[in-house]
Motif scaffolding. Structure first.
Motif, PDB file in Angstrom:
ATOM      1  N   VAL A   1     -20.177  -1.110   1.892  1.00  0.00           N
ATOM      2  CA  VAL A   1     -20.724  -1.203   0.533  1.00  0.00           C
ATOM      3  C   VAL A   1     -20.400  -2.590  -0.008  1.00  0.00           C
ATOM      4  N   TYR A   2     -21.389  -3.222  -0.618  1.00  0.00           N
ATOM      5  CA  TYR A   2     -21.208  -4.570  -1.170  1.00  0.00           C
ATOM      6  C   TYR A   2     -21.466  -4.559  -2.666  1.00  0.00           C
ATOM      7  N   ARG A   3     -20.652  -5.308  -3.400  1.00  0.00           N
ATOM      8  CA  ARG A   3     -20.850  -5.494  -4.829  1.00  0.00           C
ATOM      9  C   ARG A   3     -20.896  -6.989  -5.133  1.00  0.00           C
ATOM     10  N   GLY A   4     -21.902  -7.409  -5.892  1.00  0.00           N
ATOM     11  CA  GLY A   4     -21.994  -8.825  -6.223  1.00  0.00           C
ATOM     12  C   GLY A   4     -23.203  -9.124  -7.096  1.00  0.00           C
ATOM     13  N   PRO A   5     -23.253 -10.319  -7.671  1.00  0.00           N
ATOM     14  CA  PRO A   5     -24.342 -10.700  -8.571  1.00  0.00           C
ATOM     15  C   PRO A   5     -25.666 -10.944  -7.866  1.00  0.00           C
ATOM     16  N   ASN A   6     -25.657 -10.953  -6.543  1.00  0.00           N
ATOM     17  CA  ASN A   6     -26.871 -11.223  -5.763  1.00  0.00           C
ATOM     18  C   ASN A   6     -27.583  -9.968  -5.283  1.00  0.00           C
ATOM     19  N   VAL A   7     -27.103  -8.781  -5.681  1.00  0.00           N
ATOM     20  CA  VAL A   7     -27.741  -7.531  -5.260  1.00  0.00           C
ATOM     21  C   VAL A   7     -29.086  -7.376  -5.976  1.00  0.00           C
ATOM     22  N   MET A   8     -30.062  -6.849  -5.271  1.00  0.00           N
ATOM     23  CA  MET A   8     -31.404  -6.678  -5.819  1.00  0.00           C
ATOM     24  C   MET A   8     -31.421  -5.730  -7.024  1.00  0.00           C
TER      25      MET A   8
ATOM     26  N   LEU B   1     -29.617  -0.837  -9.701  1.00  0.00           N
ATOM     27  CA  LEU B   1     -28.468  -0.717  -8.795  1.00  0.00           C
ATOM     28  C   LEU B   1     -27.155  -1.193  -9.398  1.00  0.00           C
ATOM     29  N   GLY B   2     -27.216  -1.963 -10.461  1.00  0.00           N
ATOM     30  CA  GLY B   2     -25.981  -2.411 -11.107  1.00  0.00           C
ATOM     31  C   GLY B   2     -25.090  -3.253 -10.215  1.00  0.00           C
ATOM     32  N   GLY B   3     -25.679  -3.988  -9.293  1.00  0.00           N
ATOM     33  CA  GLY B   3     -24.889  -4.872  -8.441  1.00  0.00           C
ATOM     34  C   GLY B   3     -24.198  -4.190  -7.276  1.00  0.00           C
ATOM     35  N   VAL B   4     -24.570  -2.941  -6.963  1.00  0.00           N
ATOM     36  CA  VAL B   4     -23.934  -2.195  -5.868  1.00  0.00           C
ATOM     37  C   VAL B   4     -24.964  -1.919  -4.778  1.00  0.00           C
ATOM     38  N   LEU B   5     -24.658  -2.322  -3.541  1.00  0.00           N
ATOM     39  CA  LEU B   5     -25.573  -2.138  -2.418  1.00  0.00           C
ATOM     40  C   LEU B   5     -24.882  -1.357  -1.306  1.00  0.00           C
ATOM     41  N   THR B   6     -25.415  -0.185  -0.976  1.00  0.00           N
ATOM     42  CA  THR B   6     -24.974   0.543   0.221  1.00  0.00           C
ATOM     43  C   THR B   6     -25.819   0.026   1.372  1.00  0.00           C
ATOM     44  N   THR B   7     -25.177  -0.593   2.339  1.00  0.00           N
ATOM     45  CA  THR B   7     -25.890  -1.410   3.320  1.00  0.00           C
ATOM     46  C   THR B   7     -26.531  -0.628   4.459  1.00  0.00           C
ATOM     47  N   GLY B   8     -26.028   0.567   4.750  1.00  0.00           N
ATOM     48  CA  GLY B   8     -26.507   1.278   5.933  1.00  0.00           C
ATOM     49  C   GLY B   8     -25.857   0.790   7.213  1.00  0.00           C
ATOM     50  N   ASP B   9     -24.960  -0.189   7.108  1.00  0.00           N
ATOM     51  CA  ASP B   9     -24.236  -0.703   8.270  1.00  0.00           C
ATOM     52  C   ASP B   9     -22.865  -0.049   8.358  1.00  0.00           C
ATOM     53  N   LEU B  10     -22.383   0.127   9.567  1.00  0.00           N
ATOM     54  CA  LEU B  10     -21.040   0.637   9.799  1.00  0.00           C
ATOM     55  C   LEU B  10     -20.099  -0.526  10.076  1.00  0.00           C
ATOM     56  N   GLY B  11     -18.879  -0.441   9.566  1.00  0.00           N
ATOM     57  CA  GLY B  11     -17.921  -1.505   9.804  1.00  0.00           C
ATOM     58  C   GLY B  11     -16.565  -1.191   9.221  1.00  0.00           C
ATOM     59  N   TYR B  12     -15.674  -2.177   9.312  1.00  0.00           N
ATOM     60  CA  TYR B  12     -14.333  -2.023   8.746  1.00  0.00           C
ATOM     61  C   TYR B  12     -13.832  -3.393   8.304  1.00  0.00           C
ATOM     62  N   LEU B  13     -12.816  -3.380   7.461  1.00  0.00           N
ATOM     63  CA  LEU B  13     -12.156  -4.593   6.983  1.00  0.00           C
ATOM     64  C   LEU B  13     -10.816  -4.745   7.672  1.00  0.00           C
ATOM     65  N   ASP B  14     -10.370  -5.994   7.869  1.00  0.00           N
ATOM     66  CA  ASP B  14      -9.018  -6.190   8.386  1.00  0.00           C
ATOM     67  C   ASP B  14      -8.063  -6.464   7.221  1.00  0.00           C
ATOM     68  N   GLU B  15      -6.833  -6.846   7.553  1.00  0.00           N
ATOM     69  CA  GLU B  15      -5.803  -7.023   6.526  1.00  0.00           C
ATOM     70  C   GLU B  15      -6.128  -8.145   5.540  1.00  0.00           C
ATOM     71  N   GLU B  16      -6.965  -9.082   5.931  1.00  0.00           N
ATOM     72  CA  GLU B  16      -7.323 -10.193   5.052  1.00  0.00           C
ATOM     73  C   GLU B  16      -8.647  -9.980   4.327  1.00  0.00           C
ATOM     74  N   GLY B  17      -9.259  -8.810   4.536  1.00  0.00           N
ATOM     75  CA  GLY B  17     -10.541  -8.547   3.910  1.00  0.00           C
ATOM     76  C   GLY B  17     -11.721  -9.103   4.669  1.00  0.00           C
ATOM     77  N   PHE B  18     -11.516  -9.502   5.933  1.00  0.00           N
ATOM     78  CA  PHE B  18     -12.618  -9.972   6.770  1.00  0.00           C
ATOM     79  C   PHE B  18     -13.359  -8.751   7.306  1.00  0.00           C
ATOM     80  N   LEU B  19     -14.681  -8.815   7.275  1.00  0.00           N
ATOM     81  CA  LEU B  19     -15.515  -7.684   7.649  1.00  0.00           C
ATOM     82  C   LEU B  19     -15.908  -7.745   9.126  1.00  0.00           C
ATOM     83  N   PHE B  20     -15.862  -6.585   9.781  1.00  0.00           N
ATOM     84  CA  PHE B  20     -16.322  -6.428  11.155  1.00  0.00           C
ATOM     85  C   PHE B  20     -17.429  -5.372  11.151  1.00  0.00           C
ATOM     86  N   ILE B  21     -18.635  -5.731  11.587  1.00  0.00           N
ATOM     87  CA  ILE B  21     -19.749  -4.793  11.671  1.00  0.00           C
ATOM     88  C   ILE B  21     -19.731  -4.139  13.052  1.00  0.00           C
TER      89      ILE B  21
END
Length: 467
Positions: free
Chosen positions: A326-333, A349-369
């Protein structure tokens, strides 16, 4: 006042015509186009956007005039274009394609213009509509606001360090969100854009890169497969300092290879993640950390953030937990457009996008799809990731490099480029053994060339139609 995309010091070089437009000349031409577009009937504009100067001026003119514009693939089938015209009743179709003029329109100055002066006025915040299905199905149109377009362009320019010294060629078409993003991020930064329509695999393109001292390239995974075959060497282009990758997951060995190539030439490879619905980019992997985390697409862009949604709908930012991104930001449609009436809607949408992609974050907040919710096939009832199957086919050691998997009833068909019949049979057997399923569930077929969309992505729908 309508926010502008054209930054201070920007320059456009149109290689086919030899024209060069500095900031003042560009603004003057855009203002003329904007004045023309402002006189058209109310409604969205349909721009059949080529990689050329008129399309660029049309896009910028619409933005300047505050006119919502749908950027369409000029190769769109006549039936599909007619259906979109019927649904959205655009003010005009620019330029007019060959063929019969639709009912309710007349041909004027190379355009189809709606006869009815009354039409649905799009929401004042709406700037751009782009098709979102990519390579896998029926397109939907994402409604992108001016603020979203500008926020994303500025964030990309910031993380990539784009400035007035940068020169970017048109690697991708403007109707593809990644190509439009490259254009926008260089325009707002006051950089130079070189219009060269031949595409990243054309000889004229590379002549343009050398001739104009291009500093960056943008490519999708298929391009990297082809560049590897062509023995691409960035050392040949002394000013080239960054290569960006988006449009799907790039396999790890190619990341490692091109990371080494770019570092060896004093530059960097920037792996990115985005979707059209996010205007379009959401994350950028810092080049200097790519070797450390080769499977990551990096942290969220400035102003954005990621979380991971569980099956029960709850969200977390804890590391190593896999779920929907899930992504939140000013660039969401603002939402999707289904017909003319939905163009008038505000932000849904209020700046919230459910991407349909599966992934996880690491300890630094880096995303892995790790995969895509909808890229699933079934072999004898067993659900399998089609992306993982493509990777498994490449890993067989049978010389399969370019491959695309599509579901077909209770099996999966894998189209592999330029392989022999005996390799097809061996690959089916190898996949069956690896996944502990009968080899008949993996129908590997040779194809001369994988069909591509204008964006360079694999056209999975065209492959499905071949089954």
């Amino acid at each position: 006042m309508t926010p502008r995309l054209i930054g201070s010091g920007v320059r456009i070089v149109d290689r086919p015509s030899g024209r060069s437009l500095g900031e003042s000349a560009l603004r003057a031409e855009v203002a003329c186009v904007a004045a023309e577009l402002a006189e058209l009937p109310p409604g969205v504009l349909f721009l059949r956007a080529e990689v050329d100067l008129p399309s660029l001026l049309g896009y910028l003119g619409a933005f300047e005039a505050g006119r919502a514009v749908a950027l369409l693939d000029p190769a769109l089938a006549p039936g599909r274009l007619a259906e979109l015209v019927r649904r959205f009743r655009p003010s005009a179709v620019i330029p007019a394609p060959t063929g019969d003029v639709p009912e309710g329109y007349h041909a004027r100055e190379g355009r189809w213009v709606r006869r009815d002066p009354d039409g649905v006025a799009p929401h004042p915040d709406l700037a751009v509509l782009l098709a979102t299905s990519g390579s896998t199905g029926k397109p939907r149109l994402a409604r992108l606001s001016r603020s979203a377009i500008l926020a994303n362009a500025r964030a990309i320019a910031d993380v990539l360090g784009i400035d007035g010294d940068d020169v970017a060629p048109t690697c991708l078409p403007p109707h593809y969100s990644y190509g439009l993003s490259v254009l926008n991020s260089h325009l707002v930064a006051g950089a130079t854009v070189v219009i060269e329509p031949s595409g990243i695999l054309g000889r004229d393109f590379w002549d343009a890169v050398g001739e104009h001292g291009c500093t960056s390239l943008a490519a999708v995974p298929y391009h990297f497969e082809m560049l590897r075959r062509l023995d691409f060497d960035p050392v040949r282009y002394p000013r080239l300092r960054s290569v960006t990758q988006a449009g799907g997951k790039l396999r790890t060995e190619l990341i490692t290879e091109f990371d080494a190539k770019m570092r060896g030439a004093g530059g960097g490879l920037f792996v990115m993640y985005g979707q059209t619905e996010a205007s379009p980019r959401m994350a950028t992997m810092p080049a200097q950390r790519l070797a450390e985390k080769p499977g990551s697409v990096g942290p969220a862009l400035p102003g954005g953030r990621f979380s991971i949604r569980h099956n029960d709908g709850s969200e977390t930012t804890h590391p190593k937990i896999t779920g929907e991104v899930v992504y939140r930001g000013p660039n969401v449609m603002m939402g999707y457009a289904e017909d003319a009436d939905t163009l008038a809607l505000g932000d849904r949408l209020g700046g919230v996008l459910t991407t349909g992609d599966l992934g996880y974050l690491d300890e630094e907040g880096f995303l892995f799809i790790t995969g895509r919710l909808q890229r699933i096939g079934r072999v004898f009832g067993n659900p399998l990731s089609l992306d993982d199957l493509e990777q498994a086919a490449r890993a067989t050691g049978l010389g399969i490099d370019v491959v695309a998997a599509v579901p077909a009833e209770d099996k999966v068909v894998l189209f592999a480029e330029g392989i022999a019949l005996e390799v097809c049979k061996a690959a089916s057997q190898a996949l069956g053994e690896r996944l502990h399923l009968h080899s008949s569930g993996f129908d590997v077929r040779s194809i001369d060339a994988i069909p591509l969309l204008g964006s360079g992505k694999i056209d999975y729908q065209a492959l499905t139609d071949r089954i």
